[in-house]
Design a protein around this motif. Structure first.
Motif, PDB file in Angstrom:
ATOM      1  N   THR A 180       0.743  -1.112   0.118  1.00  0.00           N
ATOM      2  CA  THR A 180       0.024   0.078   0.061  1.00  0.00           C
ATOM      3  C   THR A 180       0.849   1.411  -0.157  1.00  0.00           C
ATOM      4  N   GLU A 181       1.858   1.254   0.775  1.00  0.00           N
ATOM      5  CA  GLU A 181       2.686   2.415   0.886  1.00  0.00           C
ATOM      6  C   GLU A 181       3.534   2.584  -0.487  1.00  0.00           C
ATOM      7  N   ASN A 182       3.779   1.672  -1.086  1.00  0.00           N
ATOM      8  CA  ASN A 182       4.397   1.817  -2.598  1.00  0.00           C
ATOM      9  C   ASN A 182       3.502   2.381  -3.497  1.00  0.00           C
ATOM     10  N   ILE A 183       2.234   1.918  -3.417  1.00  0.00           N
ATOM     11  CA  ILE A 183       1.236   2.631  -4.401  1.00  0.00           C
ATOM     12  C   ILE A 183       1.138   4.042  -4.207  1.00  0.00           C
ATOM     13  N   ALA A 202      15.154   9.016 -16.155  1.00  0.00           N
ATOM     14  CA  ALA A 202      15.258  10.285 -15.468  1.00  0.00           C
ATOM     15  C   ALA A 202      14.342  10.624 -14.579  1.00  0.00           C
ATOM     16  N   SER A 203      12.965  10.303 -14.724  1.00  0.00           N
ATOM     17  CA  SER A 203      11.863  10.380 -14.051  1.00  0.00           C
ATOM     18  C   SER A 203      11.802  10.089 -12.280  1.00  0.00           C
ATOM     19  N   VAL A 204      11.152  10.923 -11.756  1.00  0.00           N
ATOM     20  CA  VAL A 204      10.739  10.686 -10.348  1.00  0.00           C
ATOM     21  C   VAL A 204      10.262   9.253 -10.015  1.00  0.00           C
ATOM     22  N   THR A 205       9.389   8.869 -11.052  1.00  0.00           N
ATOM     23  CA  THR A 205       8.821   7.659 -10.857  1.00  0.00           C
ATOM     24  C   THR A 205      10.023   6.322 -11.056  1.00  0.00           C
ATOM     25  N   ALA A 206      10.778   6.614 -11.850  1.00  0.00           N
ATOM     26  CA  ALA A 206      11.778   5.549 -12.232  1.00  0.00           C
ATOM     27  C   ALA A 206      12.629   5.364 -11.040  1.00  0.00           C
ATOM     28  N   ALA A 207      13.105   6.682 -10.401  1.00  0.00           N
ATOM     29  CA  ALA A 207      13.716   6.684  -9.525  1.00  0.00           C
ATOM     30  C   ALA A 207      13.241   6.141  -8.128  1.00  0.00           C
ATOM     31  N   PHE A 209      10.852   3.881  -7.959  1.00  0.00           N
ATOM     32  CA  PHE A 209      10.651   2.381  -8.247  1.00  0.00           C
ATOM     33  C   PHE A 209      12.087   1.773  -7.991  1.00  0.00           C
ATOM     34  N   PHE A 210      13.134   2.287  -8.446  1.00  0.00           N
ATOM     35  CA  PHE A 210      14.214   1.905  -8.035  1.00  0.00           C
ATOM     36  C   PHE A 210      14.665   1.421  -6.688  1.00  0.00           C
ATOM     37  N   VAL A 211      14.485   2.674  -5.934  1.00  0.00           N
ATOM     38  CA  VAL A 211      14.721   2.417  -4.630  1.00  0.00           C
ATOM     39  C   VAL A 211      13.764   1.772  -3.866  1.00  0.00           C
ATOM     40  N   ARG A 212      12.465   1.529  -3.882  1.00  0.00           N
ATOM     41  CA  ARG A 212      11.628   1.089  -3.185  1.00  0.00           C
ATOM     42  C   ARG A 212      11.316  -0.351  -3.410  1.00  0.00           C
TER      43      ARG A 212
END
Length: 433
Positions: A180-183, A202-207, A209-212
């Motif tokens: 839920t937190e990741n959503i 370079a998007s915020v979504t990709a970053a 996704f990579f970290v979480r």
């Protein structure tokens, strides 16, 4: 051979199960299930509305699609750990639903309220956010997730017998919470990209996704597993050790909060603080806990091999069964054999036989150590009754598995000279006296 409480006599017929008294209305299963299902459903609807409001419909769908990716792998890993004495699926479903719905709702509401209160009281929103992430969030979130472990510990006590049970329940609860937190985080990141025009790597979504999802899908399970270990050790303690049974879960919860706080506060340690904490602390902790649970799993298999021979000598089990039930490979072969020759029902019966025999071994181990409860005899007879009812499909399958996995002794080399032939190699037969 293990010694301990006296065994029931040789089975001439299935043992009887003492009848229990009538339960009060609030103790009836349908009342508890209805109340729990209603609570989780309402929590789910509220959390769904809150997350969708914050991320928007499109962001919610993107976040959902990305957040679900690590869930099957994490659940499968915890289910693998639980294969020695598999708990019922209803416990896992409850744990995941609690983490994804109830715990997530508690965390969102409590964290937002606490952060706003601190910001109003200090007139410093930046410090309030930092304090909320490093102090408030770990306390609130780990307490909310620990509630699921506590509920299973209290109301499913027979199915919560050791460290692995605590690890599995805590891990699956944390997996639901992280889902839920990741959503929320991924959906919010997608909304940011929509406003700024960001796309691609370079998007915020990709970053995010990579970290979480790529780097730290195990973060929340790792924190909460410490609480589960505390409850698991408490489950191994005797009923008379009330102080230990209370303090150990609290210690585990405090450790989970501390690790969570360090993880959340890593961004305040400088430009490379996150990677430093990840490499120097999170990865070694993950490796250590992984070793611990696998070692515990092997130790439980050893307990099965040590305790069940007593029931084999008393006539409740056949001679090779302790060996088969103490080997995951042999257990798998037994299930496959039963399914191939008797269909899915036979395979399911063998799986249930293995689970009940494992519970019986752990029960006797606790009795031998003086840690069994007052219902030891009743529980033992219940488990023996379940084994006896499934002996017809189980015993041929277990015998096949014993023969298939029996160690093959080395063949003696040919004798040279003297005119004597080489001795015939001995073949292991589990039924040979």
């Amino acid at each position: 051979m293990a010694t301990g409480p006296p065994l029931p006599p040789h089975p001439g017929f299935p043992p009887g199960i003492p009848a229990g008294g009538a339960a009060h209305w609030w103790q009836r299963k349908w009342v508890r299930y209805s109340a729990l299902t209603t609570l989780l459903a309402l929590s789910g609807l509220v959390i769904l509305a809150l997350v969708r409001k914050q991320t928007g419909t499109e962001g919610f769908l993107v976040g959902l699609g990305l957040a679900v990716l690590p869930v099957p792998l994490l659940v499968a890993a915890f289910r693998w750990l639980d294969r020695v004495e598999p708990g019922p699926w209803r416990n896992l479903l409850f744990s995941f639903a609690w983490g994804a719905c109830a715990a997530a709702l508690i965390a969102i509401v409590a964290n937002s309220f606490a952060t706003r209160w601190i910001a109003t009281a200090t007139a410093d929103p930046s410090s309030a956010d930092t304090l909320g992430a490093t102090v408030i969030a770990p306390i609130v979130e780990e307490s909310a997730k620990a509630a699921a472990v506590l509920l299973v510990f209290l109301f499913r006590r027979r199915e919560f017998t050791g460290i692995l049970d605590g690890v599995v329940i805590a891990g699956v609860t944390a997996t639901g919470f992280a889902f839920t937190e990741n959503i929320l985080y991924l959906g919010t990141a997608f909304g940011t990209d929509q406003l700024s025009g960001g796309s691609g790597i370079a998007s915020v979504t990709a970053a995010t996704f990579f970290v979480r999802v790529i780097m730290s899908p195990f973060a929340h399970p790792l924190f909460t597993v410490l609480t589960g270990i505390g409850f698991g050790i408490a489950a191994l303690s005797a009923d008379r050790h009330q102080v230990r049974r209370v303090l150990l879960p609290i210690v585990g919860l405090l450790l989970a909060m501390g690790m969570h706080a360090m993880w959340n506060g890593s961004s305040t340690f400088g430009e490379y603080g996150f990677f430093a904490v990840y490499a120097a602390f999170m990865v070694p902790a993950f490796g250590l806990l992984t070793w611990l649970v696998i070692w515990t799993r092997q130790r439980e298999l050893g307990t099965i091999r040590a305790e069940l021979p007593a029931y084999a000598m008393a006539g409740w089990l056949t001679a090779p069964e302790p060996f088969v039930l103490g080997s995951m490979k042999a257990r798998r072969l037994a299930r496959e054999y039963a399914t191939h020759h008797g269909g899915r029902a036979a395979g399911r019966a063998v799986a249930e036989y293995e689970a009940y025999a494992t519970s019986l071994a752990f029960l006797r181990h606790r009795g031998r150590k003086g840690r069994a409860g007052a219902d030891f005899v009743v529980r033992e007879r219940e488990l023996l009754h379940e084994l006896w009812a499934r002996r017809e499909p189980a015993r041929p399958a277990l015998l096949y598995a014993a023969r298939a996995t029996a160690p093959t002794p080395p063949v003696a080399p040919q004798w040279q000279g003297y005119g004597y032939p080489a001795p015939t190699p001995y073949t292991y037969n589990p039924y040979r006296s």
